[in-house]
Design a protein around this motif. Structure first.
Motif, PDB file in Angstrom:
ATOM      1  N   GLU A 118     -11.360  20.146   1.044  1.00 53.66           N
ATOM      2  CA  GLU A 118     -12.586  20.275   1.840  1.00 53.66           C
ATOM      3  C   GLU A 118     -13.323  18.945   1.896  1.00 53.66           C
ATOM      4  O   GLU A 118     -13.820  18.523   2.939  1.00 53.66           O
ATOM      5  N   MET A 119     -13.366  18.256   0.737  1.00 54.09           N
ATOM      6  CA  MET A 119     -14.037  16.960   0.675  1.00 54.09           C
ATOM      7  C   MET A 119     -13.363  15.952   1.610  1.00 54.09           C
ATOM      8  O   MET A 119     -14.021  15.219   2.360  1.00 54.09           O
ATOM      9  N   LEU A 120     -12.014  15.905   1.583  1.00 54.08           N
ATOM     10  CA  LEU A 120     -11.272  14.976   2.440  1.00 54.08           C
ATOM     11  C   LEU A 120     -11.456  15.322   3.917  1.00 54.08           C
ATOM     12  O   LEU A 120     -11.641  14.446   4.755  1.00 54.08           O
ATOM     13  N   ASP A 121     -11.399  16.640   4.231  1.00 59.66           N
ATOM     14  CA  ASP A 121     -11.582  17.083   5.626  1.00 59.66           C
ATOM     15  C   ASP A 121     -12.956  16.704   6.161  1.00 59.66           C
ATOM     16  O   ASP A 121     -13.132  16.466   7.353  1.00 59.66           O
ATOM     17  N   GLU A 122     -13.952  16.659   5.247  1.00 58.83           N
ATOM     18  CA  GLU A 122     -15.326  16.397   5.664  1.00 58.83           C
ATOM     19  C   GLU A 122     -15.674  14.912   5.637  1.00 58.83           C
ATOM     20  O   GLU A 122     -16.847  14.543   5.735  1.00 58.83           O
ATOM     21  N   THR A 123     -14.667  14.073   5.452  1.00 55.66           N
ATOM     22  CA  THR A 123     -14.878  12.617   5.467  1.00 55.66           C
ATOM     23  C   THR A 123     -14.271  12.064   6.748  1.00 55.66           C
ATOM     24  O   THR A 123     -13.069  11.776   6.804  1.00 55.66           O
ATOM     25  N   PRO A 124     -15.055  11.933   7.814  1.00 53.61           N
ATOM     26  CA  PRO A 124     -14.503  11.577   9.133  1.00 53.61           C
ATOM     27  C   PRO A 124     -13.858  10.201   9.186  1.00 53.61           C
ATOM     28  O   PRO A 124     -13.050   9.919  10.061  1.00 53.61           O
ATOM     29  N   GLU A 125     -14.239   9.313   8.219  1.00 52.68           N
ATOM     30  CA  GLU A 125     -13.669   7.962   8.230  1.00 52.68           C
ATOM     31  C   GLU A 125     -12.186   7.948   7.846  1.00 52.68           C
ATOM     32  O   GLU A 125     -11.480   6.964   8.068  1.00 52.68           O
ATOM     33  N   ILE A 126     -11.711   9.043   7.228  1.00 55.95           N
ATOM     34  CA  ILE A 126     -10.306   9.114   6.819  1.00 55.95           C
ATOM     35  C   ILE A 126      -9.441   9.523   8.011  1.00 55.95           C
ATOM     36  O   ILE A 126      -9.615  10.598   8.573  1.00 55.95           O
ATOM     37  N   ASP A 127      -8.538   8.621   8.404  1.00 55.52           N
ATOM     38  CA  ASP A 127      -7.592   8.957   9.462  1.00 55.52           C
ATOM     39  C   ASP A 127      -6.177   8.703   8.955  1.00 55.52           C
ATOM     40  O   ASP A 127      -5.968   8.470   7.756  1.00 55.52           O
ATOM     41  N   LEU A 128      -5.197   8.720   9.837  1.00 58.07           N
ATOM     42  CA  LEU A 128      -3.796   8.628   9.412  1.00 58.07           C
ATOM     43  C   LEU A 128      -3.409   7.239   8.910  1.00 58.07           C
ATOM     44  O   LEU A 128      -2.316   7.066   8.354  1.00 58.07           O
ATOM     45  N   ASN A 129      -4.287   6.258   9.085  1.00 58.87           N
ATOM     46  CA  ASN A 129      -4.022   4.910   8.593  1.00 58.87           C
ATOM     47  C   ASN A 129      -4.662   4.637   7.232  1.00 58.87           C
ATOM     48  O   ASN A 129      -4.439   3.590   6.632  1.00 58.87           O
ATOM     49  N   GLU A 165     -10.182  24.124  -7.386  1.00 57.93           N
ATOM     50  CA  GLU A 165     -10.281  22.667  -7.358  1.00 57.93           C
ATOM     51  C   GLU A 165      -9.517  22.047  -6.189  1.00 57.93           C
ATOM     52  O   GLU A 165     -10.045  21.204  -5.475  1.00 57.93           O
ATOM     53  N   PRO A 166      -8.225  22.436  -5.975  1.00 52.78           N
ATOM     54  CA  PRO A 166      -7.509  21.849  -4.831  1.00 52.78           C
ATOM     55  C   PRO A 166      -8.213  22.092  -3.505  1.00 52.78           C
ATOM     56  O   PRO A 166      -8.269  21.212  -2.654  1.00 52.78           O
ATOM     57  N   SER A 167      -8.770  23.311  -3.317  1.00 49.44           N
ATOM     58  CA  SER A 167      -9.429  23.604  -2.038  1.00 49.44           C
ATOM     59  C   SER A 167     -10.711  22.790  -1.899  1.00 49.44           C
ATOM     60  O   SER A 167     -11.081  22.376  -0.811  1.00 49.44           O
ATOM     61  N   ARG A 168     -11.419  22.532  -3.045  1.00 49.24           N
ATOM     62  CA  ARG A 168     -12.620  21.698  -2.985  1.00 49.24           C
ATOM     63  C   ARG A 168     -12.271  20.267  -2.586  1.00 49.24           C
ATOM     64  O   ARG A 168     -12.957  19.625  -1.799  1.00 49.24           O
TER      65      ARG A 168
END
Length: 249
Positions: free
Chosen positions: A224-235, A218-221
């Motif tokens: 993976e989901m967060l990594d594959e969401t390009p709109e998420i940045d450090l802000n 579950e944690p790796s899924r």
């Protein structure tokens, strides 16, 4: 997000270390002209590790300046020097006639004219001891390399031992495939031990049985989901992130 920022920071520090344009004189050049800092940044901008830190641009600039100050304080790096042991290892590595069966007496005859040998040592016993240690390391490395070859082989699996028991031809087929890789031939002087390694590996795979099907935790899924969401940045905060991923199963 804290982990993401920490990783981005480490990646950026690595980018600074890799930059060929930055050295111990860079800080002096910037004091003379700010254009040099702009030139450095223009080079860094060609790497995505620079842009990941865009939301913390001020801290990124501080990192650049801190790194330049650190290099200036260190001064000119000392020229690389080879130690006597490294020169001797280099000499042995560059003597292709030395294989796993070579003893000290034969080795000495092969490189006796090499100036690096003349500096080997005034003690014959010390020379032989160092050579024997080198050969021990050479065998250990060759063994590890061969084990890696076995693990990489597509023809070997948990059923191979059963196939070998049913027909020795299967073992010959495996060996024919392994022979295409130089890591097999390096162990020619210890051919019997090499065959034992193959059989031990087949027995080990047989005992393990079929490999389990790949599953994601579950944690790796979630990662993976967060990594594959390009709109998420450090802000990005949790509220915005949740909106972006709420439709993801």
């Amino acid at each position: 997000m804290k982990d993401k920022l920490a990783q981005a920071t480490e990646d950026f520090k690595m980018l600074l270390q890799e930059s060929k344009m930055i050295n111990h004189k860079s800080m002096t050049s910037i004091k003379e002209s700010e254009q040099h800092l702009r030139d450095i940044i223009d080079i860094l901008k060609k790497d995505k590790r620079y842009h990941v830190l865009e939301p913390v641009a001020e801290e990124r600039t501080e990192m650049i300046m801190s790194y330049l100050e650190e290099l200036e304080a260190r001064g000119l790096p000392p020229p690389p020097t080879a130690t006597e042991p490294s020169r001797r290892k280099e000499m042995l590595d560059e003597t292709p006639e030395i294989d796993l069966n070579t003893d000290w007496k034969d080795a000495k005859r092969l490189f006796k004219e090499d100036p690096r040998y003349l500096k080997f040592s005034s003690s014959e016993r010390k020379c032989e001891k160092e050579f024997n240690e080198y050969m021990k390391d050479k065998l250990a490395q060759a063994t590890e390399d061969f084990k890696m070859l076995l693990q990489e082989s597509k023809i070997i699996n948990h059923k191979s031992m059963t196939s070998v028991k049913e027909s020795e031809q299967h073992l010959r087929d495996i060996i024919d495939i392994l022979k295409k890789d130089k890591r097999y031939h390096v162990l020619e002087p210890v051919a019997e031990e090499r065959t034992e390694m193959i059989m031990s590996f087949l027995e080990e795979l047989e005992a393990r049985g079929p490999p389990p099907p790949p599953t994601a935790t579950e944690p790796s899924r979630r990662k993976e989901m967060l990594d594959e969401t390009p709109e998420i940045d450090l802000n990005t905060d949790w509220k915005d992130a949740k909106r972006l991923i709420k439709e993801d199963p």
